[in-house]
Each structure stands twice: as structure tokens, then as C-alpha cells.
Motif scaffolding. Structure first.
Motif, PDB file in Angstrom:
ATOM      1  N   LYS A 294      68.724-128.149 -20.405  1.00  0.00           N
ATOM      2  CA  LYS A 294      69.194-128.929 -19.252  1.00  0.00           C
ATOM      3  C   LYS A 294      70.328-129.856 -19.672  1.00  0.00           C
ATOM      4  CE  LYS A 294      64.707-128.718 -16.925  1.00  0.00           C
ATOM      5  NZ  LYS A 294      63.551-129.471 -16.363  1.00  0.00           N
ATOM      6  N   CYS A 295      71.438-129.232 -20.076  1.00  0.00           N
ATOM      7  CA  CYS A 295      72.605-130.016 -20.464  1.00  0.00           C
ATOM      8  C   CYS A 295      73.317-130.544 -19.216  1.00  0.00           C
ATOM      9  CB  CYS A 295      73.570-129.162 -21.276  1.00  0.00           C
ATOM     10  SG  CYS A 295      72.905-128.570 -22.835  1.00  0.00           S
ATOM     11  N   SER A 296      73.819-131.753 -19.302  1.00  0.00           N
ATOM     12  CA  SER A 296      74.529-132.327 -18.143  1.00  0.00           C
ATOM     13  C   SER A 296      75.959-131.812 -18.065  1.00  0.00           C
ATOM     14  CB  SER A 296      74.528-133.851 -18.222  1.00  0.00           C
ATOM     15  OG  SER A 296      75.172-134.300 -19.406  1.00  0.00           O
ATOM     16  N   LYS A 297      76.561-131.520 -19.213  1.00  0.00           N
ATOM     17  CA  LYS A 297      77.910-130.945 -19.231  1.00  0.00           C
ATOM     18  C   LYS A 297      77.972-129.834 -20.277  1.00  0.00           C
ATOM     19  CE  LYS A 297      80.919-134.633 -17.515  1.00  0.00           C
ATOM     20  NZ  LYS A 297      81.271-133.850 -16.318  1.00  0.00           N
ATOM     21  N   ILE A 298      78.533-128.703 -19.864  1.00  0.00           N
ATOM     22  CA  ILE A 298      78.780-127.578 -20.763  1.00  0.00           C
ATOM     23  C   ILE A 298      80.273-127.279 -20.647  1.00  0.00           C
ATOM     24  CG2 ILE A 298      78.252-125.185 -21.310  1.00  0.00           C
ATOM     25  CD1 ILE A 298      75.574-125.579 -19.797  1.00  0.00           C
ATOM     26  N   ILE A 299      81.026-127.624 -21.678  1.00  0.00           N
ATOM     27  CA  ILE A 299      82.484-127.538 -21.635  1.00  0.00           C
ATOM     28  C   ILE A 299      82.939-126.345 -22.465  1.00  0.00           C
ATOM     29  CG2 ILE A 299      84.642-128.767 -22.061  1.00  0.00           C
ATOM     30  CD1 ILE A 299      82.936-131.385 -22.080  1.00  0.00           C
ATOM     31  N   ALA A 300      83.674-125.422 -21.856  1.00  0.00           N
ATOM     32  CA  ALA A 300      84.146-124.218 -22.535  1.00  0.00           C
ATOM     33  C   ALA A 300      85.645-124.329 -22.786  1.00  0.00           C
ATOM     34  CB  ALA A 300      83.845-122.982 -21.687  1.00  0.00           C
ATOM     35  N   ILE A 301      86.064-124.026 -24.012  1.00  0.00           N
ATOM     36  CA  ILE A 301      87.466-124.152 -24.410  1.00  0.00           C
ATOM     37  C   ILE A 301      87.966-122.819 -24.957  1.00  0.00           C
ATOM     38  CG2 ILE A 301      89.121-125.365 -25.874  1.00  0.00           C
ATOM     39  CD1 ILE A 301      85.708-126.917 -25.466  1.00  0.00           C
ATOM     40  N   ASP A 302      89.099-122.351 -24.444  1.00  0.00           N
ATOM     41  CA  ASP A 302      89.716-121.122 -24.936  1.00  0.00           C
ATOM     42  C   ASP A 302      91.177-121.143 -24.510  1.00  0.00           C
ATOM     43  OD1 ASP A 302      88.411-118.389 -26.143  1.00  0.00           O
ATOM     44  OD2 ASP A 302      90.227-117.928 -24.990  1.00  0.00           O
ATOM     45  N   ILE A 303      91.925-120.097 -24.904  1.00  0.00           N
ATOM     46  CA  ILE A 303      93.329-119.998 -24.502  1.00  0.00           C
ATOM     47  C   ILE A 303      93.543-118.887 -23.487  1.00  0.00           C
ATOM     48  CG2 ILE A 303      94.159-120.960 -26.683  1.00  0.00           C
ATOM     49  CD1 ILE A 303      94.870-118.139 -27.567  1.00  0.00           C
ATOM     50  N   GLU A 304      92.454-118.222 -23.077  1.00  0.00           N
ATOM     51  CA  GLU A 304      92.546-117.115 -22.122  1.00  0.00           C
ATOM     52  C   GLU A 304      91.867-117.520 -20.814  1.00  0.00           C
ATOM     53  OE1 GLU A 304      94.048-114.262 -22.744  1.00  0.00           O
ATOM     54  OE2 GLU A 304      94.331-114.366 -24.922  1.00  0.00           O
TER      55      GLU A 304
END
Length: 348
Positions: free
Chosen positions: A185-195
Motif C-alpha cells: 500500500k504505497c502512497s506514491k509509485i514513481i516510474a522513471i524512463d526515457i521512453e
């Protein structure tokens, strides 16, 4: 059998006929159905893992297939079993790598597991039985991507409720890690990529926020999203030293943890500010997501069958064994997330 052999670094693999020999203690002969391709093999072929003392040799470390023959003292599997082949050691004999012969009677080396070949002589401890209701193509991902990516989250991080996490790099490992965060139960899930297409897929997998690091400063954006504190956890899976450094900077003081499982080019070093360590930021490398296959894969099988790991979305492009070099090129050029090699899709 047909196999893809690495004879020279930074040269294409040669697909040719080779022969296996009589099984030794702890070895298992598997007819392969499918194989995955990950950046570890790409870096090996391109010569970015440093000196290679074992040329010529076979490659590949995640696959599925059917057991055809067992060597002396093997008890873990039997003829006819569907199995997952993986590089992480589990229960069973740790057998020596097989030796193959090409048509010129040159020895072709291998390790405990190889998968860019029609048949593979595998060490008993690199096999796990695949449930009948898990398809052979999907099952490939349980050889490396899932135990490493999802294992980082379930074994090494285990996010607390309402915690924040950032995933750097959305290849097979990063997306597998992202899937696993939805179990918490994460409050924020931040995904980082260049595509952008991978970032859109990340949203479908549960990312609350996405960052294209070519278009904006990922560290600044993460700090903006977390009121300047940084995330509780970061997972780095890009294989770029600068990104490992950024992931470490992105975690909060007093307990933030950054875990990386990527393989930068041999000889490259990461730089970190010692003051960040004094302030309580933590960084660690992950060896296969802390996974023990015989303990963890059954749990991941169940999660897939319950619909909690949408693995079919990772296998968007398929190749024949003869097309292995095209698969490597496409992976290098970011045209595919996880190439799937169809070796013999009709078995099973």
C-alpha cells in the motif's frame, strides 16, 4: 542441435549445429520451448562485461522447457516435467557446466544453465518445476525478470504502508519490480524512463506518477512530488552509473534505501557523496532480488495465476532462434522490453 554460440566479443552470435555429451552427475537435459533475452546477455555479447576467458561459449539464463533425460543422482525433476530454467541457484546438485562440440570438434563451453539453444544440459539446482496452468512462454519470466525485479520489492524492500518508491528504468527488471509494488500500500509509485510508451505501460501497472528523464530533471521532480523529502525507497534497473547515483540521491535522509540490480559497463564506477551516507541514506546492490527459487517462485506463480502479475504485457515481440542477433539489436536500441525467443513452441 542448433545453438547460438559466442566466438568473439562484439561480434554477432553464430547459429550452428553442436552436440552435447553424456550427462554427468547432477545434469539434466531439457528440450527448450522459449528463452528470454536480458541486458546481461547483451552486455556479454557486446564485450561490455570485461575479459571473457571462456570463449567460445553458449549464453542465456532464463527459459522454459521439458525434461528429456536426467543424469546420475538427480532427484528434483523427472523426464516429462515442465520446468523453468534460471541463473539463481536453488535446491539440488550444483553440477559442472556442460561441454559441447561443434562440427569442427571445437569445445563450446557453457555454465550451469544456457538457453540460446534447442536443448540445454542444465545443472539440477537451476531448475524449478513449472505449474501446468502457467504457459511456457509466460514461464520464461520466472527465470530472471520476476525473481530479480519483483524479488527486490518482496524480499529486500518490503515497503511499509503509505511509503513512497521510485523505479528507475522500465525494462524487464524495472517493470517486474513495479508490478510487485502493487502488492503493498504505497502512497506514491514513481516510474522513471526515457521512453513514453514504457511510462504509459507503467501507469497501467499502477504507477501514480511518471517522469521522462529526457524531458525533465528526475531528481527535482521526485523532490517536488515528495515535499522535498525524497522517496522512502528507490529501485534502479537501467544499467547506467549516472542513474544509480541519481536513484541514491532521490531517497530520503534517515533511512531511505536505494537498491540497484543493473550491470553498468565493466570498469565504470559510481560516485556518491559521503555526507549523504552520514545523513542516513542507504544503498545496496541486489543479487537476483534476494530470491531463493524453490521458496519464492511458487509464490510468484500464485500471484500470476491470481492476476496480480500481468506478465503477458512484457512479451510484446517474438523471434526465432535464427533471429537471435536481431533480438539483441532490438533490445540494445530499446525497441523491445523483453525479447522472447520461440525455440520450439509446439512442445509441452
Amino acid at each position: 542441435m542448433k545453438a547460438a554460440v559466442l566466438y568473439e566479443l562484439a561480434k554477432p552470435l553464430k547459429v550452428e549445429e553442436i552436440q552435447w555429451s553424456t550427462l554427468l552427475r547432477g545434469q539434466v537435459l531439457v528440450e527448450l520451448a522459449y528463452s528470454g533475452v536480458c541486458h546481461s546477455q547483451l552486455m556479454e555479447v557486446r564485450g561490455k562485461r570485461g575479459e571473457d576467458k571462456f570463449l567460445p561459449h553458449l549464453l542465456g539464463h532464463e527459459a522454459t522447457g521439458i525434461v528429456k533425460e536426467i543424469g546420475p543422482d538427480v532427484t528434483k525433476v523427472k523426464v516429462g516435467d515442465k520446468v523453468v530454467l534460471g541463473w539463481i541457484k536453488g535446491d539440488g546438485i550444483n553440477a559442472e557446466g556442460a561441454k559441447y562440440l561443434n562440427d569442427d570438434k571445437i569445445i563450446v563451453n557453457s555454465g550451469g544453465v544456457t538457453t540460446f539453444n534447442e536443448y540445454s544440459v542444465v545443472s539440477e539446482n537451476r531448475l524449478v518445476k513449472l505449474p501446468d496452468d502457467v504457459p511456457l512462454d509466460i514461464g520464461v519470466l520466472f527465470g530472471c525478470a520476476i525473481p530479480t525485479g519483483s524479488g527486490i520489492v518482496t524480499n529486500e524492500i518490503q515497503p511499509e504502508e503509505n511509503s513512497t518508491i521510485a523505479i528507475f528504468g522500465l525494462g524487464g527488471i524495472g517493470l517486474s519490480a513495479l508490478m510487485a509494488t502493487k502488492l503493498y500500500k504505497c502512497s506514491k509509485i514513481i516510474a522513471i524512463d526515457i521512453e513514453d510508451n514504457k511510462l504509459e505501460l507503467a501507469k497501467e501497472f499502477g504507477a501514480t506518477d511518471t517522469i521522462n528523464s529526457l524531458k525533465e530533471d528526475s531528481l527535482k521532480k521526485i523532490l517536488d512530488l515528495t515535499d522535498g523529502k525524497g522517496v522512502d525507497y528507490a529501485v534502479e534497473a537501467s544499467g547506467i552509473t549516472m542513474v544509480i547515483e541519481t536513484a541514491f540521491k532521490s531517497v530520503k535522509n534517515n533511512g531511505g534505501l536505494s537498491v540497484f540490480a543493473s550491470h553498468p559497463k565493466a570498469g565504470e564506477l559510481i560516485k556518491i557523496d559521503p555526507f549523504d551516507l552520514i545523513c542516513g541514506k542507504n544503498i545496496k546492490g541486489s543479487w537476483g532480488g534476494g530470491c531463493y527459487p524453490d521458496r519464492d517462485l511458487p509464490k510468484f506463480f500464485d500471484l500470476y495465476l491470481e492476476g496480480k502479475l500481468p506478465l503477458d504485457r512484457l512479451l510484446e515481440k517474438r523471434y526465432t532462434l535464427d533471429e537471435i542477433n536481431f533480438a539483441l539489436d532490438d533490445l540494445e536500441n530499446r525497441k523491445v522490453t523483453r525479447p522472447l525467443i520461440e525455440i520450439n513452441k509446439n512442445i509441452g
